[in-house]
Scaffold this motif. Structure first.
Motif, mmCIF file in Angstrom:
data_model
loop_
_atom_site.group_PDB
_atom_site.id
_atom_site.type_symbol
_atom_site.label_atom_id
_atom_site.label_comp_id
_atom_site.label_asym_id
_atom_site.label_seq_id
_atom_site.Cartn_x
_atom_site.Cartn_y
_atom_site.Cartn_z
ATOM 1 N N LYS A 117 -22.550 33.814 -11.489
ATOM 2 C CA LYS A 117 -23.076 34.663 -12.403
ATOM 3 C C LYS A 117 -24.156 34.069 -13.369
ATOM 4 O O LYS A 117 -25.332 34.367 -13.574
ATOM 5 C CB LYS A 117 -22.005 35.341 -13.472
ATOM 6 C CG LYS A 117 -20.920 36.296 -12.560
ATOM 7 C CD LYS A 117 -19.921 36.405 -13.406
ATOM 8 C CE LYS A 117 -19.032 35.648 -13.956
ATOM 9 N NZ LYS A 117 -18.154 35.016 -12.824
ATOM 10 N N THR A 118 -23.780 32.805 -13.956
ATOM 11 C CA THR A 118 -24.346 32.022 -14.778
ATOM 12 C C THR A 118 -25.835 31.613 -14.100
ATOM 13 O O THR A 118 -27.003 31.620 -14.726
ATOM 14 C CB THR A 118 -23.752 31.154 -15.638
ATOM 15 O OG1 THR A 118 -22.689 31.531 -16.133
ATOM 16 C CG2 THR A 118 -24.335 29.895 -16.475
ATOM 17 N N THR A 119 -25.562 30.700 -12.917
ATOM 18 C CA THR A 119 -26.660 30.484 -12.287
ATOM 19 C C THR A 119 -27.932 31.456 -12.100
ATOM 20 O O THR A 119 -28.805 31.206 -12.109
ATOM 21 C CB THR A 119 -26.208 29.753 -10.733
ATOM 22 O OG1 THR A 119 -24.991 28.840 -11.258
ATOM 23 C CG2 THR A 119 -27.301 29.175 -10.330
ATOM 24 N N ASN A 171 -27.483 24.697 -2.784
ATOM 25 C CA ASN A 171 -28.644 23.845 -3.019
ATOM 26 C C ASN A 171 -28.206 22.740 -4.092
ATOM 27 O O ASN A 171 -27.695 23.184 -5.220
ATOM 28 C CB ASN A 171 -29.886 24.666 -3.212
ATOM 29 C CG ASN A 171 -30.828 24.010 -3.552
ATOM 30 O OD1 ASN A 171 -31.281 22.965 -4.352
ATOM 31 N ND2 ASN A 171 -32.004 24.102 -2.409
HETATM 32 N N1 ATP Z 1 -26.695 28.104 -5.052
HETATM 33 C C1 ATP Z 1 -25.996 27.160 -5.244
HETATM 34 N N2 ATP Z 1 -25.855 25.870 -4.533
HETATM 35 C C2 ATP Z 1 -24.764 24.962 -4.968
HETATM 36 N N3 ATP Z 1 -24.119 25.426 -5.811
HETATM 37 C C3 ATP Z 1 -24.263 26.359 -6.867
HETATM 38 C C4 ATP Z 1 -25.130 27.514 -6.453
HETATM 39 N N4 ATP Z 1 -24.848 28.464 -7.323
HETATM 40 C C5 ATP Z 1 -23.893 27.956 -8.166
HETATM 41 N N5 ATP Z 1 -23.658 26.691 -7.973
HETATM 42 C C6 ATP Z 1 -22.528 26.021 -8.520
HETATM 43 O O1 ATP Z 1 -21.162 26.793 -8.661
HETATM 44 C C7 ATP Z 1 -20.636 26.623 -9.619
HETATM 45 C C8 ATP Z 1 -20.265 28.003 -10.226
HETATM 46 O O2 ATP Z 1 -21.626 28.555 -10.511
HETATM 47 P P1 ATP Z 1 -21.777 29.440 -12.061
HETATM 48 O O3 ATP Z 1 -21.270 28.914 -13.162
HETATM 49 O O4 ATP Z 1 -23.175 29.940 -12.052
HETATM 50 O O5 ATP Z 1 -20.720 30.768 -11.624
HETATM 51 P P2 ATP Z 1 -20.053 31.625 -12.678
HETATM 52 O O6 ATP Z 1 -19.724 32.870 -11.860
HETATM 53 O O7 ATP Z 1 -21.066 31.611 -13.663
HETATM 54 O O8 ATP Z 1 -18.644 30.946 -13.155
HETATM 55 P P3 ATP Z 1 -17.773 31.748 -14.208
HETATM 56 O O9 ATP Z 1 -17.028 32.841 -13.864
HETATM 57 O O10 ATP Z 1 -16.853 30.324 -14.577
HETATM 58 O O11 ATP Z 1 -18.780 32.158 -15.311
HETATM 59 C C9 ATP Z 1 -21.509 25.710 -10.544
HETATM 60 O O12 ATP Z 1 -21.083 24.610 -10.664
HETATM 61 C C10 ATP Z 1 -22.780 25.913 -9.906
HETATM 62 O O13 ATP Z 1 -23.749 24.469 -10.221
#
Ligand code: ATP
Ligand code: MG
Length: 262
Positions: free
Chosen positions: A16-18, A220
């Motif tokens: 989500k955050t990414t 990635n």
């Molecule tokens: N395309 C990608 N390739 C490799 N790693 C990734 C990729 N997208 C996200 N990640 C990694 O996966 C992890 C989770 O991503 P992210 O924080 O965006 O998820 P989130 O859904 O926002 O998490 P939360 O539910 O805790 O808010 C992070 O460490 C991020 O760096």
């Protein structure tokens, strides 16, 4: 009038955050005026864009409870047509604080965003991994919801719950003549070498049909490293595959919305 898109999935760590950070940066790079609201007390979006807690004056929590003006709370991100309304861990108490007020709590965020909607083309809201007050009020404030789904075993699990929640919010909104659509399902973290991964892509496309974005975000390393430097991957590694993928996602969204006034 800007389009408000909630980035939501109650499952943790699905991207989500990414997605919020890199999609915002990509839309901004395409000359769109973008506001990103960090609506997760974990504050990962805030830190991913290099904003430090010590330097924060206003936060989305203060905006919602009425202690800060939304326009004055948007922080400009260096060298981009991107603003962010940051957050802190304090946001986790928001549900309790607004419940003690007279306002219709689910619509407070929507009311606040109303004041700033004309200043942006897109307003993205990064939601926390839950279906609690924060995600619900973000959905009540949005025109659409983008659902990142991690490409792994049981990917579809839990999505029914999210979609049921979206449907009940849609019903609530309809009473007030508002609409919430599904912007799309974004498949994230596909390991291109994995046969099982492609099988899951197939299943998700079969299940959601056109609802799945053509762009699939592959795993990635640059994506993982960029937040450490407080910048989106589009700045950290502009020529990386990841950077191109987020640009392609931004293009899809702009195209999907071309017929609407955004
Ligand atoms: N395309 C990608 N390739 C490799 N790693 C990734 C990729 N997208 C996200 N990640 C990694 O996966 C992890 C989770 O991503 P992210 O924080 O965006 O998820 P989130 O859904 O926002 O998490 P939360 O539910 O805790 O808010 C992070 O460490 C991020 O760096
Ligand atoms: Mg997050």
């Amino acid at each position: 009038m800007g389009k408000v898109i909630a980035i939501a999935n109650q499952k943790g760590g699905v991207g989500k955050t990414t997605t919020s950070v890199n999609l915002s940066a990509s839309l901004a790079a395409m000359n769109k005026k973008v506001l990103l609201i960090d609506y997760d007390p974990q504050a990962s979006t805030t830190t991913s864009l290099g904003i430090h807690r010590q330097s924060l004056k206003n936060t989305i929590e203060k905006v919602v409870i009425g202690d800060a003006n939304i326009k004055k709370s948007a922080v400009h991100v260096k060298d981009m047509s991107l603003d962010i309304i940051p957050t802190t861990i304090e946001l986790s108490h928001l549900g309790m604080k607004v419940r003690s007020t007279e306002l219709d709590e689910m619509y407070i965020l929507r009311q606040r965003i109303e004041d700033i909607k004309n200043d942006y083309d897109y307003i993205l809201i990064d939601c926390p991994p839950s279906l609690g007050f924060l995600t619900l009020s973000a959905l009540h404030a949005s025109d659409s919801v983008l659902v990142p789904v991690q490409c792994q075993y049981l990917a579809i699990d839990g999505l029914t719950q999210l979609l049921n929640t979206v449907h009940s919010v849609q019903k609530n909104l309809k009473v007030n003549h508002y609409q919430l659509s599904i912007e799309g399902v974004l498949i994230t973290m596909l390991d291109k070498r994995s046969k099982a991964g492609w099988q899951i892509v197939h299943e998700l496309k079969e299940y959601f049909q056109d609802g799945v974005f053509d762009t699939i975000i592959t795993t990635n390393v640059a994506v993982q490293n960029a937040p450490t430097y407080g910048i989106p991957v589009t700045k950290y590694a502009p020529k990386s595959v990841a950077s191109k993928l987020y640009k392609s996602l931004a293009k899809e969204i702009i195209k999907r919305n071309a017929t609407q006034k955004v």
